[in-house]
Design a protein around this motif. Structure first.
Motif, PDB file in Angstrom:
ATOM      1  N   GLU A 102       0.833  -1.211   0.000  1.00 26.27           N
ATOM      2  CA  GLU A 102       0.000   0.000   0.000  1.00 26.27           C
ATOM      3  C   GLU A 102       0.865   1.257   0.000  1.00 26.27           C
ATOM      4  O   GLU A 102       0.512   2.270  -0.631  1.00 26.27           O
ATOM      5  N   LYS A 103       2.000   1.202   0.678  1.00 28.88           N
ATOM      6  CA  LYS A 103       2.932   2.329   0.677  1.00 28.88           C
ATOM      7  C   LYS A 103       3.487   2.550  -0.725  1.00 28.88           C
ATOM      8  O   LYS A 103       3.615   3.696  -1.189  1.00 28.88           O
ATOM      9  N   CYS A 104       3.804   1.477  -1.417  1.00 25.48           N
ATOM     10  CA  CYS A 104       4.288   1.582  -2.789  1.00 25.48           C
ATOM     11  C   CYS A 104       3.215   2.194  -3.685  1.00 25.48           C
ATOM     12  O   CYS A 104       3.521   3.067  -4.517  1.00 25.48           O
ATOM     13  N   MET A 105       1.971   1.768  -3.510  1.00 25.61           N
ATOM     14  CA  MET A 105       0.873   2.289  -4.328  1.00 25.61           C
ATOM     15  C   MET A 105       0.700   3.791  -4.118  1.00 25.61           C
ATOM     16  O   MET A 105       0.392   4.535  -5.043  1.00 25.61           O
ATOM     17  N   GLN A 106       0.930   4.228  -2.894  1.00 25.76           N
ATOM     18  CA  GLN A 106       0.842   5.655  -2.569  1.00 25.76           C
ATOM     19  C   GLN A 106       1.978   6.445  -3.224  1.00 25.76           C
ATOM     20  O   GLN A 106       1.748   7.518  -3.798  1.00 25.76           O
ATOM     21  N   LEU A 107       3.201   5.907  -3.143  1.00 23.71           N
ATOM     22  CA  LEU A 107       4.374   6.627  -3.647  1.00 23.71           C
ATOM     23  C   LEU A 107       4.596   6.449  -5.148  1.00 23.71           C
ATOM     24  O   LEU A 107       5.120   7.344  -5.811  1.00 23.71           O
ATOM     25  N   LYS A 108       4.210   5.290  -5.680  1.00 23.15           N
ATOM     26  CA  LYS A 108       4.452   4.982  -7.100  1.00 23.15           C
ATOM     27  C   LYS A 108       3.177   4.360  -7.686  1.00 23.15           C
ATOM     28  O   LYS A 108       3.108   3.163  -7.971  1.00 23.15           O
ATOM     29  N   PRO A 109       2.140   5.176  -7.888  1.00 22.39           N
ATOM     30  CA  PRO A 109       0.846   4.637  -8.328  1.00 22.39           C
ATOM     31  C   PRO A 109       0.846   4.012  -9.719  1.00 22.39           C
ATOM     32  O   PRO A 109      -0.112   3.342 -10.091  1.00 22.39           O
ATOM     33  N   SER A 110       1.907   4.209 -10.486  1.00 25.31           N
ATOM     34  CA  SER A 110       1.978   3.637 -11.841  1.00 25.31           C
ATOM     35  C   SER A 110       2.647   2.269 -11.887  1.00 25.31           C
ATOM     36  O   SER A 110       2.732   1.656 -12.957  1.00 25.31           O
ATOM     37  N   PHE A 111       3.104   1.759 -10.738  1.00 24.32           N
ATOM     38  CA  PHE A 111       3.890   0.518 -10.692  1.00 24.32           C
ATOM     39  C   PHE A 111       2.937  -0.676 -10.680  1.00 24.32           C
ATOM     40  O   PHE A 111       2.467  -1.134  -9.640  1.00 24.32           O
ATOM     41  N   ILE A 112       2.669  -1.223 -11.861  1.00 24.84           N
ATOM     42  CA  ILE A 112       1.571  -2.167 -12.057  1.00 24.84           C
ATOM     43  C   ILE A 112       1.747  -3.477 -11.311  1.00 24.84           C
ATOM     44  O   ILE A 112       0.784  -4.012 -10.744  1.00 24.84           O
ATOM     45  N   ILE A 113       2.962  -4.034 -11.274  1.00 26.10           N
ATOM     46  CA  ILE A 113       3.153  -5.316 -10.592  1.00 26.10           C
ATOM     47  C   ILE A 113       2.769  -5.231  -9.116  1.00 26.10           C
ATOM     48  O   ILE A 113       2.322  -6.210  -8.514  1.00 26.10           O
ATOM     49  N   ASN A 114       2.895  -4.058  -8.531  1.00 21.63           N
ATOM     50  CA  ASN A 114       2.538  -3.885  -7.126  1.00 21.63           C
ATOM     51  C   ASN A 114       1.055  -4.149  -6.890  1.00 21.63           C
ATOM     52  O   ASN A 114       0.666  -4.711  -5.869  1.00 21.63           O
ATOM     53  N   TYR A 115       0.205  -3.730  -7.846  1.00 27.21           N
ATOM     54  CA  TYR A 115      -1.238  -3.946  -7.711  1.00 27.21           C
ATOM     55  C   TYR A 115      -1.556  -5.438  -7.746  1.00 27.21           C
ATOM     56  O   TYR A 115      -2.392  -5.921  -6.968  1.00 27.21           O
ATOM     57  N   LEU A 116      -0.891  -6.153  -8.647  1.00 25.74           N
ATOM     58  CA  LEU A 116      -1.116  -7.600  -8.734  1.00 25.74           C
ATOM     59  C   LEU A 116      -0.721  -8.278  -7.434  1.00 25.74           C
ATOM     60  O   LEU A 116      -1.483  -9.097  -6.885  1.00 25.74           O
ATOM     61  N   ASP A 117       0.448  -7.949  -6.913  1.00 28.45           N
ATOM     62  CA  ASP A 117       0.915  -8.591  -5.684  1.00 28.45           C
ATOM     63  C   ASP A 117       0.061  -8.198  -4.478  1.00 28.45           C
ATOM     64  O   ASP A 117      -0.181  -9.028  -3.586  1.00 28.45           O
ATOM     65  N   LEU A 118      -0.397  -6.949  -4.452  1.00 25.72           N
ATOM     66  CA  LEU A 118      -1.273  -6.523  -3.352  1.00 25.72           C
ATOM     67  C   LEU A 118      -2.608  -7.258  -3.421  1.00 25.72           C
ATOM     68  O   LEU A 118      -3.137  -7.706  -2.387  1.00 25.72           O
ATOM     69  N   ALA A 119      -3.144  -7.394  -4.619  1.00 23.71           N
ATOM     70  CA  ALA A 119      -4.419  -8.105  -4.775  1.00 23.71           C
ATOM     71  C   ALA A 119      -4.283  -9.563  -4.336  1.00 23.71           C
ATOM     72  O   ALA A 119      -5.177 -10.115  -3.673  1.00 23.71           O
ATOM     73  N   ILE A 120      -3.172 -10.188  -4.679  1.00 26.13           N
ATOM     74  CA  ILE A 120      -2.929 -11.573  -4.265  1.00 26.13           C
ATOM     75  C   ILE A 120      -2.842 -11.676  -2.745  1.00 26.13           C
ATOM     76  O   ILE A 120      -3.401 -12.602  -2.133  1.00 26.13           O
ATOM     77  N   ALA A 121      -2.150 -10.710  -2.130  1.00 31.40           N
ATOM     78  CA  ALA A 121      -2.015 -10.720  -0.662  1.00 31.40           C
ATOM     79  C   ALA A 121      -3.372 -10.528   0.006  1.00 31.40           C
ATOM     80  O   ALA A 121      -3.702 -11.225   0.980  1.00 31.40           O
ATOM     81  N   PHE A 122      -4.160  -9.585  -0.488  1.00 27.76           N
ATOM     82  CA  PHE A 122      -5.498  -9.359   0.068  1.00 27.76           C
ATOM     83  C   PHE A 122      -6.349 -10.626  -0.047  1.00 27.76           C
ATOM     84  O   PHE A 122      -7.038 -11.017   0.907  1.00 27.76           O
ATOM     85  N   LYS A 123      -6.300 -11.269  -1.200  1.00 27.86           N
ATOM     86  CA  LYS A 123      -7.108 -12.470  -1.403  1.00 27.86           C
ATOM     87  C   LYS A 123      -6.685 -13.579  -0.451  1.00 27.86           C
ATOM     88  O   LYS A 123      -7.538 -14.246   0.155  1.00 27.86           O
ATOM     89  N   GLN A 124      -5.377 -13.792  -0.312  1.00 26.30           N
ATOM     90  CA  GLN A 124      -4.902 -14.828   0.602  1.00 26.30           C
ATOM     91  C   GLN A 124      -5.273 -14.513   2.044  1.00 26.30           C
ATOM     92  O   GLN A 124      -5.476 -15.413   2.857  1.00 26.30           O
ATOM     93  N   ASN A 125      -5.378 -13.206   2.342  1.00 29.45           N
ATOM     94  CA  ASN A 125      -5.720 -12.773   3.706  1.00 29.45           C
ATOM     95  C   ASN A 125      -7.232 -12.675   3.913  1.00 29.45           C
ATOM     96  O   ASN A 125      -7.690 -12.040   4.868  1.00 29.45           O
ATOM     97  N   ASN A 126      -7.997 -13.304   3.006  1.00 32.70           N
ATOM     98  CA  ASN A 126      -9.465 -13.321   3.077  1.00 32.70           C
ATOM     99  C   ASN A 126     -10.074 -11.916   3.045  1.00 32.70           C
ATOM    100  O   ASN A 126     -11.097 -11.654   3.688  1.00 32.70           O
ATOM    101  N   GLN A 127      -9.476 -11.029   2.261  1.00 32.69           N
ATOM    102  CA  GLN A 127      -9.995  -9.672   2.076  1.00 32.69           C
ATOM    103  C   GLN A 127     -10.318  -9.489   0.588  1.00 32.69           C
ATOM    104  O   GLN A 127      -9.714  -8.686  -0.112  1.00 32.69           O
ATOM    105  N   GLU A 128     -11.311 -10.238   0.120  1.00 31.47           N
ATOM    106  CA  GLU A 128     -11.617 -10.265  -1.302  1.00 31.47           C
ATOM    107  C   GLU A 128     -12.166  -8.939  -1.812  1.00 31.47           C
ATOM    108  O   GLU A 128     -11.911  -8.563  -2.960  1.00 31.47           O
ATOM    109  N   THR A 129     -12.902  -8.218  -0.994  1.00 31.98           N
ATOM    110  CA  THR A 129     -13.422  -6.914  -1.420  1.00 31.98           C
ATOM    111  C   THR A 129     -12.286  -5.963  -1.739  1.00 31.98           C
ATOM    112  O   THR A 129     -12.280  -5.291  -2.778  1.00 31.98           O
ATOM    113  N   GLN A 130     -11.304  -5.896  -0.834  1.00 31.45           N
ATOM    114  CA  GLN A 130     -10.133  -5.031  -1.053  1.00 31.45           C
ATOM    115  C   GLN A 130      -9.339  -5.496  -2.271  1.00 31.45           C
ATOM    116  O   GLN A 130      -8.823  -4.678  -3.036  1.00 31.45           O
TER     117      GLN A 130
END
Length: 251
Positions: free
Chosen positions: A190-218
């Motif tokens: 989330e810090k990376c998304m704030q500082l570098k919002p164009s860094f696409i791989i970060n969104y994929l990895d964050l989405a994977i982490a949220f899903k594994q953490n049972n936070q599917e909405t996020q």
């Protein structure tokens, strides 16, 4: 004699000017090729640049990062290792010239992160320690370095998901697994998304982490955000496709 000396000085001055211009042109061409997502061609230009300007730190850094990314694109482990060997050399040369350069330390951390992905249990854990070491140095010299927060997020995620064999190796080598939590992984992404919002791989990895953490909405919120982003790096098209597939499966 004086006229001859003046003439020689003029020739030397012109030669130096051509050399400097040539280096600038090569650098501009390499950057343009990177923007066009032609990274192997960009690497060739950086290699030419290093022939003209042997201590060019940015050329070393970008060459290392391109080699690390190219390693990940290979299917064969031997080919991956060959590219990583190049990445290691370029990062080492960059750090030798400027040890406090944040980008050089980031390149070294990326090299170790890629190395960990193709290594056995003991080597993976040892590489993980090096990732954190150089990532921390990069942040020391550049605290708002967005891409480093992504790397630390992935470091936490991977440590959290270590298997039993890796954990056993970590216990033998270091007395236990280095600290890595899902909460820290998400926070750093989330810090990376704030500082570098164009860094696409970060969104994929964050989405994977949220899903594994049972936070599917996020997770779905993040995946929807990335759909609006323009690809910048060569692999971004692939990452966006992975995000689209993941989003379709969750809807």
């Amino acid at each position: 004699m004086l006229k001859k000396a003046i003439f020689l000085l003029m020739i030397c001055g012109i030669a130096l000017g051509v050399k400097a211009q040539s280096a600038e042109e090569l650098f501009a061409q390499a950057q343009q090729l990177t923007k066009q997502m032609k990274e192997t061609e960009a690497l060739a230009k950086y290699k030419e640049l290093l022939q003209v300007s042997p201590g060019h730190v940015v050329a070393f850094i970008q060459s290392s990062l391109i080699c690390s990314r190219e390693s990940a694109r290979q299917k064969d482990k031997a080919a991956k290792q060959e590219w990583l060997d190049q990445a290691r050399v370029y990062a080492y040369e960059a750090l030798k010239v400027e040890p406090e350069n944040p980008e050089a330390n980031y390149a070294q951390a990326v090299y170790y992160a890629r190395l960990a992905q193709i290594s056995g249990a003991k080597e993976k854990v040892a590489a993980a320690k090096e990732v954190k070491k150089y990532a921390d140095l990069a942040l020391k010299f550049k605290p708002d370095y967005g891409e480093v927060y992504h790397l630390i997020g992935k470091w936490n995620f991977d440590l959290y998901n270590l298997g039993s064999i890796e954990k056993a190796a970590a216990k033998v080598l270091f007395g236990g697994v280095p600290p890595g939590t899902m909460e820290d992984a998400i926070a750093n992404y989330e810090k990376c998304m704030q500082l570098k919002p164009s860094f696409i791989i970060n969104y994929l990895d964050l989405a994977i982490a949220f899903k594994q953490n049972n936070q599917e909405t996020q997770s779905m919120e993040v995946l929807n955000k990335v759909m609006r982003l323009r690809p910048i790096f060569q692999d971004d098209v692939t990452y966006k496709a992975e995000c689209k597939k993941m989003l379709d499966e969750m809807q």
